[in-house]
Motif scaffolding. Sequence first.
Motif, mmCIF file in Angstrom:
data_model
loop_
_atom_site.group_PDB
_atom_site.id
_atom_site.type_symbol
_atom_site.label_atom_id
_atom_site.label_comp_id
_atom_site.label_asym_id
_atom_site.label_seq_id
_atom_site.Cartn_x
_atom_site.Cartn_y
_atom_site.Cartn_z
ATOM 1 N N ARG A 173 165.374 9.871 79.026
ATOM 2 C CA ARG A 173 165.998 9.683 80.410
ATOM 3 C C ARG A 173 167.171 9.031 80.591
ATOM 4 O O ARG A 173 168.078 9.445 81.181
ATOM 5 C CB ARG A 173 164.980 9.330 81.350
ATOM 6 N N PRO A 174 167.267 7.662 80.078
ATOM 7 C CA PRO A 174 168.419 6.774 80.307
ATOM 8 C C PRO A 174 169.694 7.606 79.540
ATOM 9 O O PRO A 174 170.932 7.390 80.199
ATOM 10 C CB PRO A 174 168.108 5.568 79.576
ATOM 11 N N TRP A 175 169.407 7.996 78.492
ATOM 12 C CA TRP A 175 170.572 8.762 77.631
ATOM 13 C C TRP A 175 171.107 9.990 78.680
ATOM 14 O O TRP A 175 172.329 10.042 78.772
ATOM 15 C CB TRP A 175 170.356 9.399 76.456
ATOM 16 N N TYR A 176 170.389 10.555 79.206
ATOM 17 C CA TYR A 176 170.686 11.897 80.296
ATOM 18 C C TYR A 176 171.339 11.253 81.368
ATOM 19 O O TYR A 176 172.509 11.847 81.597
ATOM 20 C CB TYR A 176 169.552 12.732 80.396
ATOM 21 N N ASP A 177 170.687 10.368 81.928
ATOM 22 C CA ASP A 177 171.332 9.910 83.181
ATOM 23 C C ASP A 177 172.867 9.246 82.842
ATOM 24 O O ASP A 177 173.960 9.522 83.671
ATOM 25 C CB ASP A 177 170.689 8.704 83.748
ATOM 26 N N ASN A 178 173.005 8.370 81.811
ATOM 27 C CA ASN A 178 174.340 7.794 81.500
ATOM 28 C C ASN A 178 175.210 8.977 81.045
ATOM 29 O O ASN A 178 176.469 8.781 81.322
ATOM 30 C CB ASN A 178 174.102 6.924 80.235
ATOM 31 N N LEU A 179 174.920 10.242 80.363
ATOM 32 C CA LEU A 179 175.734 11.236 80.020
ATOM 33 C C LEU A 179 176.138 11.949 81.048
ATOM 34 O O LEU A 179 177.595 12.292 81.233
ATOM 35 C CB LEU A 179 174.985 12.092 79.097
ATOM 36 N N SER A 237 178.136 7.277 73.647
ATOM 37 C CA SER A 237 177.299 7.817 72.621
ATOM 38 C C SER A 237 176.064 8.191 73.123
ATOM 39 O O SER A 237 175.300 7.022 73.870
ATOM 40 C CB SER A 237 176.970 6.848 71.330
ATOM 41 N N THR A 238 175.127 9.245 72.783
ATOM 42 C CA THR A 238 173.947 9.633 73.220
ATOM 43 C C THR A 238 173.115 9.033 71.794
ATOM 44 O O THR A 238 171.710 9.119 71.993
ATOM 45 C CB THR A 238 173.640 11.019 73.329
ATOM 46 N N TYR A 239 173.533 8.635 70.860
ATOM 47 C CA TYR A 239 172.960 8.085 69.693
ATOM 48 C C TYR A 239 171.759 9.084 69.358
ATOM 49 O O TYR A 239 172.307 10.419 69.163
ATOM 50 C CB TYR A 239 171.996 6.702 70.128
ATOM 51 N N LYS A 240 170.697 8.825 69.024
ATOM 52 C CA LYS A 240 169.933 9.872 68.449
ATOM 53 C C LYS A 240 169.191 10.546 69.404
ATOM 54 O O LYS A 240 168.516 11.887 69.111
ATOM 55 C CB LYS A 240 168.718 9.443 67.338
ATOM 56 N N ALA A 241 169.484 10.668 70.765
ATOM 57 C CA ALA A 241 168.900 11.299 71.794
ATOM 58 C C ALA A 241 169.757 12.820 71.730
ATOM 59 O O ALA A 241 169.231 13.596 72.583
ATOM 60 C CB ALA A 241 169.045 10.556 72.945
ATOM 61 N N TRP A 242 170.744 12.920 71.104
ATOM 62 C CA TRP A 242 171.496 14.071 71.239
ATOM 63 C C TRP A 242 170.710 15.376 70.802
ATOM 64 O O TRP A 242 170.852 16.472 71.208
ATOM 65 C CB TRP A 242 172.652 14.126 70.138
ATOM 66 N N PRO A 290 163.584 12.374 67.587
ATOM 67 C CA PRO A 290 163.222 11.725 66.446
ATOM 68 C C PRO A 290 161.735 11.938 66.158
ATOM 69 O O PRO A 290 161.072 10.944 65.545
ATOM 70 C CB PRO A 290 163.504 10.237 66.945
ATOM 71 N N LEU A 291 161.176 13.035 66.171
ATOM 72 C CA LEU A 291 159.936 13.475 65.688
ATOM 73 C C LEU A 291 158.823 12.470 66.069
ATOM 74 O O LEU A 291 157.805 12.587 65.452
ATOM 75 C CB LEU A 291 159.847 13.639 64.339
ATOM 76 N N GLU A 333 153.544 10.774 70.939
ATOM 77 C CA GLU A 333 153.379 9.547 71.660
ATOM 78 C C GLU A 333 153.370 9.534 73.066
ATOM 79 O O GLU A 333 154.214 10.154 73.694
ATOM 80 C CB GLU A 333 154.258 8.462 70.998
ATOM 81 N N PRO A 334 152.410 8.706 73.748
ATOM 82 C CA PRO A 334 152.503 8.644 75.316
ATOM 83 C C PRO A 334 153.948 8.160 75.705
ATOM 84 O O PRO A 334 154.646 7.308 75.171
ATOM 85 C CB PRO A 334 151.461 7.603 75.396
ATOM 86 N N GLY A 335 154.322 8.673 76.825
ATOM 87 C CA GLY A 335 155.467 8.391 77.346
ATOM 88 C C GLY A 335 156.894 9.025 76.450
ATOM 89 O O GLY A 335 157.928 8.673 76.866
ATOM 90 N N SER A 336 156.668 9.728 75.367
ATOM 91 C CA SER A 336 157.750 10.028 74.612
ATOM 92 C C SER A 336 158.687 10.844 75.341
ATOM 93 O O SER A 336 160.086 10.762 74.997
ATOM 94 C CB SER A 336 157.250 10.840 73.083
ATOM 95 N N LEU A 337 158.175 11.847 76.161
ATOM 96 C CA LEU A 337 159.452 12.544 76.984
ATOM 97 C C LEU A 337 160.215 11.666 77.855
ATOM 98 O O LEU A 337 161.270 12.275 78.051
ATOM 99 C CB LEU A 337 158.643 13.792 77.608
ATOM 100 N N GLU A 338 159.947 10.577 78.224
ATOM 101 C CA GLU A 338 160.547 9.469 78.907
ATOM 102 C C GLU A 338 161.841 9.086 78.323
ATOM 103 O O GLU A 338 162.760 8.509 78.680
ATOM 104 C CB GLU A 338 159.701 8.655 79.718
ATOM 105 N N TRP A 339 161.485 8.774 77.060
ATOM 106 C CA TRP A 339 162.506 8.308 76.065
ATOM 107 C C TRP A 339 164.015 8.651 76.296
ATOM 108 O O TRP A 339 165.016 7.952 76.296
ATOM 109 C CB TRP A 339 162.223 8.733 74.569
#
Length: 164
Positions: free
Chosen positions: A139-145, A48-53, A126-127, A131-137
């Motif tokens: 990364r783990p979902w993409y790498d795992n996918l 699952s990519t959870y809400k990162a989809w 998730p809108l 916030e600082p660093g929000s674009l990195e949020w």
Amino acid sequence: MIGEYLRVTAAELDRVIQDPDWALGLVEEVQDAKEESEPAPAEARHFSTYKAWDMLRFLMARAEFPVNVIHGEEPFAEDEDWGYGPPRYLRPERVRLAAEALRTTTYAQLFSGVDPAELTSAEVNPLRWGEPGSLEWGRPWYDNLTQFFEAAARADDAMLVWLD
């Protein structure tokens, strides 16, 4: 809403297409087994990519991915029991193409030239893109996918894809 994936063999895909109710039972069985142990993405059958989809959908469309990794491509059932929209599948050759695109497109490349305001303007969940660093949020979902799709491609598996 969360993005869901299930690896299936070619024989299982044939059965999924013929009997979508069987597919839903298979998904529930695999998800129940996953609750007992959480395998790494490369060993998992369900991911699952959870809400990162939604973020991944936006970025992959922007990057003109050759495969619809987020929604799948070919519907096989009505959506009433599956969540949001009809579940779809990717045939093994499309899984291989998706795995190659994921492997050769880094997360940094996906975000190249993206302004967080662009995500906010497009109402990408998730809108919280200001916030600082929000674009990195994501990364783990993409790498795992990427790991999940690479393992499926090596096994010549097909993929069921749905939003729940």
